[in-house]
Design an enzyme around this catalytic site. Structure first.
Site: not given
Length: 564
Positions: A292, A294, A393, A121-122, A296-297
């Site tokens: 981010d 991937d 998300k 992710s982030h 999703d954010r």
């Protein structure tokens, strides 16, 4: 050329005790996956073994990642193991890259039994960074706790894994690749797909692309600045926002996915997307966003760097939800937020008489409500927003939602946010992150803090800072009973709720790879005094939060790593 069937091998292995998935899968430093013998193989086999053989045999699964270091190596191993474990078809993003929202979309579109997502992710990438592997189930969402617990239990006793080491897949060529395996009646198929198209088509059916194109490239167009942070979203931004909706190519930056995210931290917040914030400050751009690793954010900015905190973002979308054609057609079934997220969404739910759910952190809780037809829109304070179109998300969805509101209301981001506060009041909100804290020290602090706040004498206590006095109305360790299946999730965060509705929340984060991250969330509601500085308005509550926890003394930290 040798056309004989490929050999399937069973390789002995030994278990590792530390493969328990967190809220977003198994995340470790890259060197853990590289240096520990069969570490990745064990976890992948545990995923496959958690799926009933009858469901697995001949099934379809989806694989993709955010392009970080070790992504392609991991995919090659997953392909070889999927074939050996009876999976019939793998759908993989071009070059092994596919955003998390797109993977959720593709799982649902092709009715796959699940997907394996390679992302941290982030978190930072590169050889010295983090790597992660996450299993999503047939609904397209993160596996429920019963599934991740099963995977973990298998990983603790694993003795062997199945693999087809001679199988070599070409991730660079779109189309189908067929492989004959020994003792298999049907060929194993790998389908390399365009990473963007299925997801883009889904978005076309949700938003009014003609109105968005007019907003971004018409006579009264707005200027936008989008930062993909060298993560997976670059190709999606270029294809959808630039090529299809007409935003100039130079409005999108850092759009080439890189294994180390260009040496940056791919986390869309005021600290790690500071370059975007600075660029927005001169007033050249009307709207800014960052994603981010991937995808999703998301972070939303207005002109002059006006920051929309994620709790406000989901509330504003909720209040303007019929600016999105999809919801005009489906109606609104419910709203939801994670417990640490500010109560701004609650105010909209109350005003609109729409059901609101408060869940633990983790998108899987939202997915359950969506599958049961109870939820349409949800969000988390950790820069996650989404709808029921998928079960993750979705950063780009949130950006298009905001652009749809701008197109309909013909106001600036700042004016829309301020109008919202005037109508509903404002939840001043901040989060302090203390990263890479000694795990034992963090756990001891949380245990002592829980003992303190759970004591009956704590409720009713008054805390004074300057001329402000806060009285404790409720204190607990948040637990959630899922209204769909009655599963109870305990120990989800320590809450102190004051008589004026203000809240202080303490949590240990479950998405890091090393040390512990202690998070303090502060949420204070104001009906009248709504245009002040957030940190100034919350200074008294922050002082109380640190005094109660003694966090600086207990962890040896003088201040937070990140403030959002």
């Amino acid at each position: 050329m040798d056309n004989s069937p490929l050999q399937v091998l069973t390789i002995p292995t030994a278990p590792y005790p530390d493969q328990q998935p967190g809220t977003s899968g198994l995340r470790k430093k890259v060197y853990v996956f590289q240096s520990r013998r069969n570490y990745l193989h064990n976890f992948v086999q545990s995923i496959f073994s958690s799926i009933d053989l009858r469901d697995r045999q001949g099934s379809t699964m989806v694989v993709g990642g955010d392009g970080r270091f070790f992504n392609q190596t991991a995919i090659e191993i997953i392909v070889q193991m999927a074939a050996a474990n009876g999976v019939g078809r793998l759908i993989i993003g071009h070059h092994g890259i596919m955003s998390t929202p797109a993977i959720s979309c593709v799982i649902r579109k092709y009715k796959a039994i699940g997907g394996i997502i390679l992302t941290a992710s982030h978190n930072c990438g590169g050889p010295d960074g983090d790597f992660g592997i996450k299993f999503n189930t047939a609904n397209g969402g993160p596996a429920q706790e019963a599934v991740t617990n099963k995977i973990y239990q298998i990983s603790r006793t694993i003795e062997e894994f199945a693999i087809c080491p001679g199988l070599q897949v070409d991730l660079a060529t779109l189309g189908k690749q067929m492989f004959d395996l020994e003792n298999k009646f049907k060929p194993f198929t790998v389908e390399i797909v365009d990473s963007v198209e299925s997801y883009a088509n889904l978005l076309r059916n949700i938003f009014d692309f003609a109105a968005l194109k007019e907003l971004l490239s018409g006579e009264d167009q707005i200027k936008i600045r989008i930062d993909a942070m060298h993560g997976v979203m670059g190709p999606y931004v270029r294809r959808i926002l630039c090529e299809e909706l007409g935003s100039p190519v130079n409005s999108a930056i850092n759009c080439v996915p890189m294994e180390d995210f260009g040496g940056q931290h791919p986390d869309p917040n005021l600290t790690y997307a500071a370059d975007l914030v600075d660029t927005m400050k001169d007033g050249k751009y009307d709207f800014g966003a960052a994603f981010d690793g991937d995808g999703d954010r998301n972070m939303i900015l207005g002109k002059h760097g006006f920051f929309v905190n994620p709790s406000d973002s989901v509330a504003v979308i909720a209040a303007n939800i019929f600016c999105i054609p999809y919801f005009q057609q489906t109606g609104v079934r419910g709203f939801a937020r994670s417990m640490p997220t500010s109560a701004a969404l609650d105010k909209v739910a109350k005003a609109t008489k729409i059901e609101i759910y408060e869940t633990p952190t983790g998108w899987k809780f939202f997915g359950n409500l969506m599958d049961a037809g109870r939820l349409s829109l949800c969000g988390e304070e950790s820069f996650g927003t989404g709808g029921d179109h998928i079960r993750e998300k979705d950063g780009l969805w949130a950006v298009l939602a905001w652009l749809s509101i701008l197109a309909t209301r013909k106001q600036s981001v700042e004016d829309i946010a301020k109008d919202h506060w005037l109508k509903y009041g404002r939840n001043y909100y901040t989060r302090y992150d203390y990263e890479d804290v000694d795990l034992d020290a963090a756990c001891e602090m949380m245990e002592d803090l829980e003992i303190m706040i759970m004591d009956k004498s704590f409720v009713g206590q008054r805390f004074a800072v300057g001329d402000k006095i806060y009285q404790v109305e409720k204190a607990d360790n948040f637990e959630y009973t899922d209204p769909v299946n009655n599963v109870i999730s305990r120990n989800q965060g320590l809450r102190i709720i004051f008589s004026d509705g203000s809240r202080i929340i303490y949590r240990l984060s479950g998405t890091g790879s090393g040390g512990a991250t202690v998070r303090i969330y502060i949420d204070g509601y104001e009906k009248e005094n709504i245009f002040q500085d957030t940190q100034e308005m919350l200074a008294s509550l922050a002082t109380i939060a640190l005094k109660i926890s003694q966090l600086h003394t207990r962890t040896g930290r003088s201040g937070p790593s990140v403030i959002t």
